[in-house]
Design a protein around this motif. Structure first.
Motif, PDB file in Angstrom:
ATOM      1  N   ASP A  61     -20.962 -13.325  -4.683  1.00 20.65           N
ATOM      2  CA  ASP A  61     -21.667 -12.040  -4.773  1.00 20.65           C
ATOM      3  C   ASP A  61     -21.015 -10.931  -3.953  1.00 20.65           C
ATOM      4  OD1 ASP A  61     -23.475 -12.941  -6.575  1.00 20.65           O
ATOM      5  OD2 ASP A  61     -25.175 -13.059  -5.208  1.00 20.65           O
ATOM      6  N   SER A  62     -19.749 -11.108  -3.562  1.00 20.26           N
ATOM      7  CA  SER A  62     -19.081 -10.052  -2.790  1.00 20.26           C
ATOM      8  C   SER A  62     -18.316  -9.088  -3.691  1.00 20.26           C
ATOM      9  CB  SER A  62     -18.117 -10.667  -1.770  1.00 20.26           C
ATOM     10  OG  SER A  62     -17.046 -11.344  -2.426  1.00 20.26           O
ATOM     11  N   ALA A  63     -18.278  -9.363  -5.014  1.00 21.38           N
ATOM     12  CA  ALA A  63     -17.552  -8.496  -5.929  1.00 21.38           C
ATOM     13  C   ALA A  63     -18.206  -7.123  -5.994  1.00 21.38           C
ATOM     14  CB  ALA A  63     -17.505  -9.114  -7.328  1.00 21.38           C
ATOM     15  N   GLY A  64     -17.377  -6.093  -6.053  1.00 22.31           N
ATOM     16  CA  GLY A  64     -17.873  -4.725  -6.136  1.00 22.31           C
ATOM     17  C   GLY A  64     -16.758  -3.793  -6.577  1.00 22.31           C
ATOM     18  N   THR A  65     -17.082  -2.530  -6.714  1.00 24.57           N
ATOM     19  CA  THR A  65     -16.126  -1.517  -7.150  1.00 24.57           C
ATOM     20  C   THR A  65     -16.023  -0.427  -6.100  1.00 24.57           C
ATOM     21  OG1 THR A  65     -16.597  -1.953  -9.480  1.00 24.57           O
ATOM     22  CG2 THR A  65     -15.584   0.159  -8.961  1.00 24.57           C
ATOM     23  N   ARG A  66     -14.805   0.058  -5.894  1.00 24.66           N
ATOM     24  CA  ARG A  66     -14.533   1.071  -4.875  1.00 24.66           C
ATOM     25  C   ARG A  66     -13.768   2.228  -5.520  1.00 24.66           C
ATOM     26  NH1 ARG A  66     -13.427   0.765   0.931  1.00 24.66           N
ATOM     27  NH2 ARG A  66     -11.817   2.234   1.582  1.00 24.66           N
ATOM     28  N   LEU A  67     -14.219   3.440  -5.294  1.00 23.14           N
ATOM     29  CA  LEU A  67     -13.521   4.629  -5.778  1.00 23.14           C
ATOM     30  C   LEU A  67     -12.862   5.326  -4.598  1.00 23.14           C
ATOM     31  CD1 LEU A  67     -12.906   6.629  -8.098  1.00 23.14           C
ATOM     32  CD2 LEU A  67     -14.952   7.876  -7.414  1.00 23.14           C
ATOM     33  N   SER A  68     -11.524   5.439  -4.657  1.00 16.56           N
ATOM     34  CA  SER A  68     -10.766   6.097  -3.593  1.00 16.56           C
ATOM     35  C   SER A  68     -10.169   7.390  -4.124  1.00 16.56           C
ATOM     36  CB  SER A  68      -9.646   5.183  -3.082  1.00 16.56           C
ATOM     37  OG  SER A  68     -10.152   3.948  -2.602  1.00 16.56           O
ATOM     38  N   VAL A  69     -10.205   8.430  -3.309  1.00 20.00           N
ATOM     39  CA  VAL A  69      -9.635   9.725  -3.666  1.00 20.00           C
ATOM     40  C   VAL A  69      -8.463  10.000  -2.733  1.00 20.00           C
ATOM     41  CG1 VAL A  69     -10.060  12.186  -3.970  1.00 20.00           C
ATOM     42  CG2 VAL A  69     -11.897  10.541  -4.409  1.00 20.00           C
ATOM     43  N   LEU A  70      -7.274  10.233  -3.319  1.00 16.54           N
ATOM     44  CA  LEU A  70      -6.065  10.479  -2.536  1.00 16.54           C
ATOM     45  C   LEU A  70      -5.516  11.867  -2.830  1.00 16.54           C
ATOM     46  CD1 LEU A  70      -6.021   7.284  -3.599  1.00 16.54           C
ATOM     47  CD2 LEU A  70      -4.001   7.230  -2.158  1.00 16.54           C
ATOM     48  N   ARG A  71      -4.792  12.387  -1.843  1.00 16.53           N
ATOM     49  CA  ARG A  71      -4.159  13.687  -2.004  1.00 16.53           C
ATOM     50  C   ARG A  71      -2.821  13.687  -1.273  1.00 16.53           C
ATOM     51  NH1 ARG A  71      -6.734  19.737  -0.873  1.00 16.53           N
ATOM     52  NH2 ARG A  71      -4.955  20.913  -1.693  1.00 16.53           N
ATOM     53  N   GLU A  72      -1.848  14.365  -1.865  1.00 19.31           N
ATOM     54  CA  GLU A  72      -0.527  14.454  -1.260  1.00 19.31           C
ATOM     55  C   GLU A  72      -0.594  15.232   0.040  1.00 19.31           C
ATOM     56  OE1 GLU A  72       3.861  16.346  -2.308  1.00 19.31           O
ATOM     57  OE2 GLU A  72       2.375  16.064  -3.900  1.00 19.31           O
ATOM     58  N   SER A  73       0.098  14.701   1.054  1.00 19.19           N
ATOM     59  CA  SER A  73       0.065  15.311   2.380  1.00 19.19           C
ATOM     60  C   SER A  73       1.381  16.022   2.671  1.00 19.19           C
ATOM     61  CB  SER A  73      -0.213  14.243   3.438  1.00 19.19           C
ATOM     62  OG  SER A  73      -0.201  14.812   4.742  1.00 19.19           O
ATOM     63  N   GLY A  74       1.583  17.162   2.015  1.00 19.60           N
ATOM     64  CA  GLY A  74       2.710  18.041   2.328  1.00 19.60           C
ATOM     65  C   GLY A  74       4.035  17.337   2.463  1.00 19.60           C
ATOM     66  N   SER A  75       4.713  17.607   3.571  1.00 19.35           N
ATOM     67  CA  SER A  75       6.063  17.089   3.790  1.00 19.35           C
ATOM     68  C   SER A  75       6.071  15.699   4.411  1.00 19.35           C
ATOM     69  CB  SER A  75       6.834  18.050   4.709  1.00 19.35           C
ATOM     70  OG  SER A  75       6.171  18.168   5.964  1.00 19.35           O
ATOM     71  N   ARG A  76       4.903  15.092   4.558  1.00 25.34           N
ATOM     72  CA  ARG A  76       4.837  13.797   5.230  1.00 25.34           C
ATOM     73  C   ARG A  76       5.143  12.629   4.296  1.00 25.34           C
ATOM     74  NH1 ARG A  76      -0.707  13.347   8.304  1.00 25.34           N
ATOM     75  NH2 ARG A  76       0.301  11.411   8.962  1.00 25.34           N
ATOM     76  N   ARG A  77       5.414  12.907   3.018  1.00 24.50           N
ATOM     77  CA  ARG A  77       5.731  11.863   2.062  1.00 24.50           C
ATOM     78  C   ARG A  77       4.646  10.799   2.044  1.00 24.50           C
ATOM     79  NH1 ARG A  77       9.965  13.307  -1.388  1.00 24.50           N
ATOM     80  NH2 ARG A  77      11.445  14.565  -0.219  1.00 24.50           N
ATOM     81  N   LYS A  78       3.399  11.256   1.983  1.00 22.34           N
ATOM     82  CA  LYS A  78       2.295  10.320   2.048  1.00 22.34           C
ATOM     83  C   LYS A  78       1.146  10.786   1.161  1.00 22.34           C
ATOM     84  CE  LYS A  78      -0.713   8.000   5.414  1.00 22.34           C
ATOM     85  NZ  LYS A  78      -1.100   7.910   6.849  1.00 22.34           N
ATOM     86  N   LEU A  79       0.468   9.816   0.536  1.00 26.33           N
ATOM     87  CA  LEU A  79      -0.775  10.083  -0.167  1.00 26.33           C
ATOM     88  C   LEU A  79      -1.914   9.628   0.736  1.00 26.33           C
ATOM     89  CD1 LEU A  79       0.088   8.839  -3.780  1.00 26.33           C
ATOM     90  CD2 LEU A  79       0.261  11.150  -2.853  1.00 26.33           C
ATOM     91  N   GLU A  80      -2.673  10.581   1.227  1.00 30.12           N
ATOM     92  CA  GLU A  80      -3.744  10.277   2.171  1.00 30.12           C
ATOM     93  C   GLU A  80      -5.065  10.084   1.441  1.00 30.12           C
ATOM     94  OE1 GLU A  80      -2.379  12.468   6.285  1.00 30.12           O
ATOM     95  OE2 GLU A  80      -3.714  13.558   4.911  1.00 30.12           O
ATOM     96  N   THR A  81      -5.866   9.121   1.901  1.00 28.78           N
ATOM     97  CA  THR A  81      -7.208   8.924   1.371  1.00 28.78           C
ATOM     98  C   THR A  81      -8.133   9.953   2.007  1.00 28.78           C
ATOM     99  OG1 THR A  81      -6.839   6.551   1.064  1.00 28.78           O
ATOM    100  CG2 THR A  81      -9.125   7.314   1.131  1.00 28.78           C
ATOM    101  N   VAL A  82      -8.746  10.791   1.165  1.00 26.99           N
ATOM    102  CA  VAL A  82      -9.610  11.852   1.678  1.00 26.99           C
ATOM    103  C   VAL A  82     -11.085  11.501   1.547  1.00 26.99           C
ATOM    104  CG1 VAL A  82      -7.898  13.638   1.251  1.00 26.99           C
ATOM    105  CG2 VAL A  82      -9.565  13.109  -0.526  1.00 26.99           C
ATOM    106  N   SER A  83     -11.439  10.575   0.653  1.00 29.11           N
ATOM    107  CA  SER A  83     -12.844  10.166   0.514  1.00 29.11           C
ATOM    108  C   SER A  83     -12.921   8.849  -0.244  1.00 29.11           C
ATOM    109  CB  SER A  83     -13.662  11.246  -0.205  1.00 29.11           C
ATOM    110  OG  SER A  83     -13.080  11.574  -1.446  1.00 29.11           O
ATOM    111  N   VAL A  84     -14.039   8.161  -0.072  1.00 33.73           N
ATOM    112  CA  VAL A  84     -14.240   6.841  -0.680  1.00 33.73           C
ATOM    113  C   VAL A  84     -15.712   6.678  -1.045  1.00 33.73           C
ATOM    114  CG1 VAL A  84     -14.299   4.358  -0.219  1.00 33.73           C
ATOM    115  CG2 VAL A  84     -12.321   5.686   0.491  1.00 33.73           C
ATOM    116  N   ILE A  85     -15.969   6.097  -2.209  1.00 30.48           N
ATOM    117  CA  ILE A  85     -17.305   5.590  -2.530  1.00 30.48           C
ATOM    118  C   ILE A  85     -17.167   4.076  -2.621  1.00 30.48           C
ATOM    119  CG2 ILE A  85     -19.236   5.569  -4.129  1.00 30.48           C
ATOM    120  CD1 ILE A  85     -18.441   8.250  -5.155  1.00 30.48           C
ATOM    121  N   ASP A  86     -17.864   3.359  -1.794  1.00 22.63           N
ATOM    122  CA  ASP A  86     -17.765   1.905  -1.751  1.00 22.63           C
ATOM    123  C   ASP A  86     -19.061   1.282  -2.269  1.00 22.63           C
ATOM    124  OD1 ASP A  86     -16.326  -0.364  -1.351  1.00 22.63           O
ATOM    125  OD2 ASP A  86     -15.993  -0.029   0.781  1.00 22.63           O
TER     126      ASP A  86
END
Length: 233
Positions: A52-77
């Motif tokens: 019963d631990s199965a579930g769905t997670r929605l993650s929102v990512l956005r590019e972080s400028g010159s840092r060459r990274k996609l940062e997670t800005v919000s999550v619905i768990d």
């Protein structure tokens, strides 16, 4: 990983990570990701069904400028009830439609108008589930999957833990009010054992939008099993 394609070149922009995976069905993985402006939405599966631990997670990512990274800005768990798996996902503009299933089909409407604060706007519980979701307009959503009946023999501590899929079900949903999604019509084709390729391959779905006085039309292949049982039970 994110890449920009411009002027005949490929430019690496950055990478990020999310918790979970995109499911085991190769034909459905692409529908679990959706770009909305500068944001990338990713619906992943976490946990296990057996405990019963199965579930769905929605993650929102956005590019972080010159840092060459996609940062997670919000999550619905914790989307879905305990033990439910994600069967279908579709991103459409400022909305996401998610279907989880174990014994019933909860259709979740997610409001993405503020990507920093996404929220579940509404949900609908009906028998069966959708494997493929097709937005017809901002107000109408088509779902194709299976009808289902609860497996009463799988009851554990008073709770049914499974269901028996039946015929192929086509459902039309009114999502004009995201807080109150409704099933306005449905059609079940065949009995248990009926199948359609569109349940695992969206290329089996053919759609012609409405034109003038002609209504919208769609076609799907169906292997029909409609023989009545010869014995009781």
């Amino acid at each position: 990983h994110k890449f920009a394609l411009a002027g005949g070149g490929i430019d690496y922009r950055g990478s990020g990570t999310v918790k979970g995976h995109l499911g085991w069905d190769e034909g459905k993985k692409s529908f679990r990701m959706g770009e909305n402006g500068a944001y990338l939405n990713v619906a992943t599966s976490v946990g296990e069904t057996w405990n019963d631990s199965a579930g769905t997670r929605l993650s929102v990512l956005r590019e972080s400028g010159s840092r060459r990274k996609l940062e997670t800005v919000s999550v619905i768990d914790g989307i879905g009830k305990p033990g439910e798996q994600l069967y279908a996902a579709r991103f459409f503009g400022d909305r996401a439609y998610l279907v989880t299933f174990r014994t019933t089909d909860p259709l979740y409407v997610v409001d993405l108008s503020d990507q920093q604060r996404p929220k579940i706007a509404g949900e609908l519980e009906i028998d069966g589930y959708s494997d493929y979701l097709h937005p017809l307009s901002e107000d109408l959503l088509l779902g194709i999957g299976k009808d289902a009946v609860p497996d009463e023999g799988s009851a554990d501590a008073g709770r049914v833990r499974g269901a028996w899929p039946q015929g192929v079900k086509i459902a039309l949903f009114d999502v004009s009010d995201p807080a109150d999604p409704r099933e306005i019509d449905s059609l079940v084709l065949g009995r248990r054992g009926t199948e359609s390729e569109v349940l695992w391959d969206h290329h089996a779905f053919s759609f012609v939008p409405a034109q003038g006085v002609e209504p919208a039309r769609f076609a799907i292949p169906v292997r029909l099993h409609d023989t009545a049982p010869r014995w009781e039970g």
